[in-house]
Design an enzyme around this catalytic site. Sequence first.
Site, PDB file in Angstrom:
ATOM      1  N   CYS A 206      42.119  43.978  41.631  1.00 43.03           N
ATOM      2  CA  CYS A 206      43.551  44.180  41.344  1.00 43.03           C
ATOM      3  C   CYS A 206      44.140  44.999  42.491  1.00 43.03           C
ATOM      4  O   CYS A 206      43.571  45.013  43.590  1.00 43.03           O
ATOM      5  CB  CYS A 206      43.755  44.855  39.982  1.00 43.03           C
TER       6      CYS A 206
ATOM      7  N   ASN B 227      42.669  49.259  41.534  1.00 46.32           N
ATOM      8  CA  ASN B 227      41.293  49.403  41.024  1.00 46.32           C
ATOM      9  C   ASN B 227      41.156  50.592  40.064  1.00 46.32           C
ATOM     10  O   ASN B 227      40.118  51.236  40.000  1.00 46.32           O
ATOM     11  CB  ASN B 227      40.265  49.508  42.167  1.00 46.32           C
TER      12      ASN B 227
ATOM     13  N   CYS C  18      43.255  50.285  36.854  1.00 44.83           N
ATOM     14  CA  CYS C  18      43.687  49.781  35.535  1.00 44.83           C
ATOM     15  C   CYS C  18      43.014  48.446  35.214  1.00 44.83           C
ATOM     16  O   CYS C  18      42.022  48.403  34.486  1.00 44.83           O
ATOM     17  CB  CYS C  18      45.215  49.635  35.470  1.00 44.83           C
ATOM     18  N   ARG C  19      43.543  47.350  35.747  1.00 42.64           N
ATOM     19  CA  ARG C  19      43.084  46.027  35.318  1.00 42.64           C
ATOM     20  C   ARG C  19      41.664  45.697  35.740  1.00 42.64           C
ATOM     21  O   ARG C  19      40.843  45.254  34.908  1.00 42.64           O
ATOM     22  CB  ARG C  19      44.042  44.943  35.849  1.00 42.64           C
ATOM     23  N   SER C  20      41.337  45.883  37.031  1.00 41.53           N
ATOM     24  CA  SER C  20      40.015  45.401  37.460  1.00 41.53           C
ATOM     25  C   SER C  20      38.842  46.231  36.927  1.00 41.53           C
ATOM     26  O   SER C  20      37.796  45.650  36.626  1.00 41.53           O
ATOM     27  CB  SER C  20      39.942  45.210  38.983  1.00 41.53           C
TER      28      SER C  20
HETATM   29  P1  4NP Z   1      45.932  48.219  38.847  1.00 40.37           P
HETATM   30  O1  4NP Z   1      47.256  49.065  38.512  1.00 40.37           O
HETATM   31  O2  4NP Z   1      46.256  47.406  40.076  1.00 40.37           O
HETATM   32  O3  4NP Z   1      45.744  47.378  37.629  1.00 40.37           O
HETATM   33  O4  4NP Z   1      44.830  49.233  39.076  1.00 40.37           O
HETATM   34  C1  4NP Z   1      47.893  49.870  39.450  1.00 40.37           C
HETATM   35  C2  4NP Z   1      47.458  51.141  39.675  1.00 40.37           C
HETATM   36  C3  4NP Z   1      48.118  51.947  40.579  1.00 40.37           C
HETATM   37  C4  4NP Z   1      49.213  51.459  41.274  1.00 40.37           C
HETATM   38  C5  4NP Z   1      49.636  50.174  41.061  1.00 40.37           C
HETATM   39  C6  4NP Z   1      48.978  49.372  40.147  1.00 40.37           C
HETATM   40  N1  4NP Z   1      49.900  52.288  42.197  1.00 40.37           N
HETATM   41  O5  4NP Z   1      50.935  51.846  42.729  1.00 40.37           O
HETATM   42  O6  4NP Z   1      49.456  53.412  42.479  1.00 40.37           O
END
Ligand code: 4NP
Length: 157
Positions: free
Chosen positions: A10, A13, A15-17
């Site tokens: 994602c 790294n 939340c989703r992944s």
């Molecule tokens: P992820 O979510 O891609 O599912 O881990 C996010 C976590 C942090 C950020 C964006 C998306 N950020 O902009 O810091």
Amino acid sequence: MRNERILMVCLGNICRSPMAEGLLRHHVQRGQLDVEVDSAGTANYHVGEEPDHRAIRCMKENGIDISRLRARQFSVRDFDDFDRIYVMDHSNYQNVMSLAKNDSHKAKVKLLLNEIDELSNAPVPDPWFGDMSDFDAVFNMLDEAAQNIVLRLAASK
Ligand code: 4NP
């Protein structure tokens, strides 16, 4: 079946992944399959950090502990280290594909939710700006996709 190596990707790294990694590992263990699972983010914002506390909580409520995972950034080496690279959304897809060196690399990259409906090209929505209900919705999508991956791997054993 030969050992399969699967990477979940994602943006951050956190939340989703990592949730996808924890769920796929959970179903792989239940199915007693020989599959290596890891995750990475296309960005370096959160390298070394544990998953978002909401992701940890959502997974814990479903009996899976991801608190020991640590974020890392996707690297070109991952194209050789993994057989399949599942991305969460179209932006991840573009970012990963832009690093691919050849057609073999490109062929490894797939949208994760196409494991639920192969023609949907649907994204796993980013829950980062959301609340616990968004994490729960993401959990359900990831859980179904991970179960489908394991069912297909078991069937091809
Ligand atoms: P992820 O979510 O891609 O599912 O881990 C996010 C976590 C942090 C950020 C964006 C998306 N950020 O902009 O810091």
